[in-house]
Motif scaffolding. Structure first.
Motif, mmCIF file in Angstrom:
data_model
loop_
_atom_site.group_PDB
_atom_site.id
_atom_site.type_symbol
_atom_site.label_atom_id
_atom_site.label_comp_id
_atom_site.label_asym_id
_atom_site.label_seq_id
_atom_site.Cartn_x
_atom_site.Cartn_y
_atom_site.Cartn_z
ATOM 1 N N TYR A 28 0.827 -1.252 0.108
ATOM 2 C CA TYR A 28 0.098 0.116 0.064
ATOM 3 C C TYR A 28 0.951 1.282 0.031
ATOM 4 O O TYR A 28 0.343 2.239 -0.537
ATOM 5 N N ALA B 75 1.155 4.496 -3.216
ATOM 6 C CA ALA B 75 1.231 5.788 -2.985
ATOM 7 C C ALA B 75 2.619 6.445 -3.281
ATOM 8 O O ALA B 75 2.748 7.520 -3.943
ATOM 9 N N ILE C 23 -2.215 7.567 1.254
ATOM 10 C CA ILE C 23 -2.656 6.886 2.330
ATOM 11 C C ILE C 23 -3.592 7.298 3.245
ATOM 12 O O ILE C 23 -3.358 8.619 3.628
ATOM 13 N N SER D 12 -4.147 2.247 1.085
ATOM 14 C CA SER D 12 -3.864 3.075 0.102
ATOM 15 C C SER D 12 -5.290 3.334 -0.613
ATOM 16 O O SER D 12 -6.096 2.423 -0.938
#
Length: 400
Positions: A116, A120, A139, A164
């Motif tokens: 995640y 980003a 995030i 995310s």
């Protein structure tokens, strides 16, 4: 390893439309960040009013479509604790793989359960380079009964999950579907549209190369094509990027090629305007700002005992940026760039530079603000280059 002095400088055309500085990149990110906040607030309002996210059946992790008040898809949320090998992954195949084949899953070059963050971080790179081929990703924290929670006698508490949130791209199809359509009917794609697609494809190659993403395939290369009106590209699913070492240096039994290097659009030289644009951006100050923001993002999601792994991730990123710049100066094609020998670039701690320009970065925990960095040295003004193998080479200070 000494750098060829003839490659330390390139004569650029004085085309002001293709010359961007660090300030313009930061302003661009601020604009994108503000747009993201508007969409995210709409998603929060819809959840608060009972319109809950839905689990996406495809993929190996727990990922969810997040809707607006009108039922439209606003984004894709990927919780941290529902990643492919996380404890709360709702997909049964990965659960059994984690339980029964715990010694042979994942990639040894990646930090577990940080996909995640990579999603980003890929958005950061795309926005800083002003290429905009990765949909805006931040995030965030979301809570919904649709998510998968640990249960105790059938009961569970709905609590916010960190993960995310990527803005949804409407009207896009997988590369396999679009490319098959183009092969079937050669008249669907005009020369102008093909030239625009090749430019978009080259932008994607640059981002994938910098973030060291070797997981690009036709299902996460999305294309939107309305013949005669629009053609666009979106590079999604960047969770297997930002390794701590080059992937091919961690396994003797598996290769990790850039799959796009075999496509016909990778054989042509980079568009000259794009080439000048990227070369002009890759200054020591720009690379320093990029690495500072990536470091903040990566350190946000891991224990302090693993901070050295973040430094290893940045060494790979700097090496990829070094190779990218040399490939652009040499006017190579994406295919030729992908064949360059992988290197890692370490920061030289005895080089001190003035503070970088003020900036507004993003990490996105329900906010668009970041603290000013505390370290003031430049990451890549003068660096030591090593080959990403076990052997070391003597340090040589070189001008980035």
């Amino acid at each position: 390893m000494s750098a060829d002095s003839s490659l330390s400088h390139v004569d650029l055309d004085t085309d002001s439309s293709s010359i961007y500085d660090l300030t313009s990149s930061l302003e661009h990110r601020k604009k994108v960040d503000d747009e993201f906040q508007l969409v995210f607030r709409k998603a929060q309002d819809a959840i608060n009013k009972g319109i809950q996210p839905s689990l996406i059946p495809e993929g190996s992790s727990g990922s969810y479509f997040v809707y607006g008040l009108e039922g439209e898809i606003l984004g894709v949320f990927k919780p941290k604790d529902e990643e492919p090998f996380a404890s709360l992954n709702p997909k049964w195949p990965k659960f059994f793989q984690r339980m029964l084949c715990f010694c042979c899953f994942g990639r040894a070059c990646l930090i577990p359960n940080t996909g995640y963050l990579s999603e980003a971080a890929a958005s950061i790179v795309s926005e800083m380079l002003q290429l905009d081929v990765v949909p805006t990703t931040r995030i965030v924290k979301l809570a919904s009964p649709s998510f998968f929670y640990s249960r105790f006698f059938g009961h569970y508490d709905v609590r916010p999950k960190e993960g995310s949130f990527q803005l949804y791209v409407n009207g896009y199809e997988s590369g396999n579907t679009v490319f098959a359509r183009w092969n079937y009917d050669k008249n669907l794609l005009s020369e102008e549209e093909e030239a625009k697609f090749q430019l978009l494809f080259q932008k994607m190659c640059i981002v994938d190369y910098v973030i060291r993403n070797t997981d690009r395939h036709m299902d996460n290369l999305l294309v939107r094509h309305v013949p005669g009106h629009e053609i666009n590209l979106a590079a999604i699913d960047n969770g297997l990027a930002f390794p701590v070492r080059h992937p091919e240096c961690t396994s003797r039994f598996r290769s990790f090629p850039f799959r796009w290097s075999n496509l016909p659009w990778a054989q042509a030289e980079f568009d000259q305007t794009l080439r000048r644009h990227v070369i002009s951006l890759l200054t020591p100050q720009f690379v320093h700002r990029l690495c500072v923001d990536l470091k903040k993002l990566f350190r946000h999601g891991i224990a302090s005992s693993n901070y050295m792994l973040v430094n290893s991730q940045l060494r790979v990123v700097r090496g990829q940026i070094w190779n990218l710049r040399q490939a652009l100066i040499a006017n190579e094609s994406p295919c030729e760039m992908a064949r360059r020998e992988p290197i890692i670039v370490s920061r030289s701690s005895d080089i001190v530079m003035p503070n970088p320009p003020p900036h507004r970065g993003m990490i996105g925990l329900l906010s668009s603000r970041l603290a000013t960095p505390t370290n003031n040295y430049a990451d890549t003004t003068k660096t030591a280059i090593e080959y990403d193998e076990e052997k070391k080479v003597p340090e040589d200070l070189i001008n980035f």
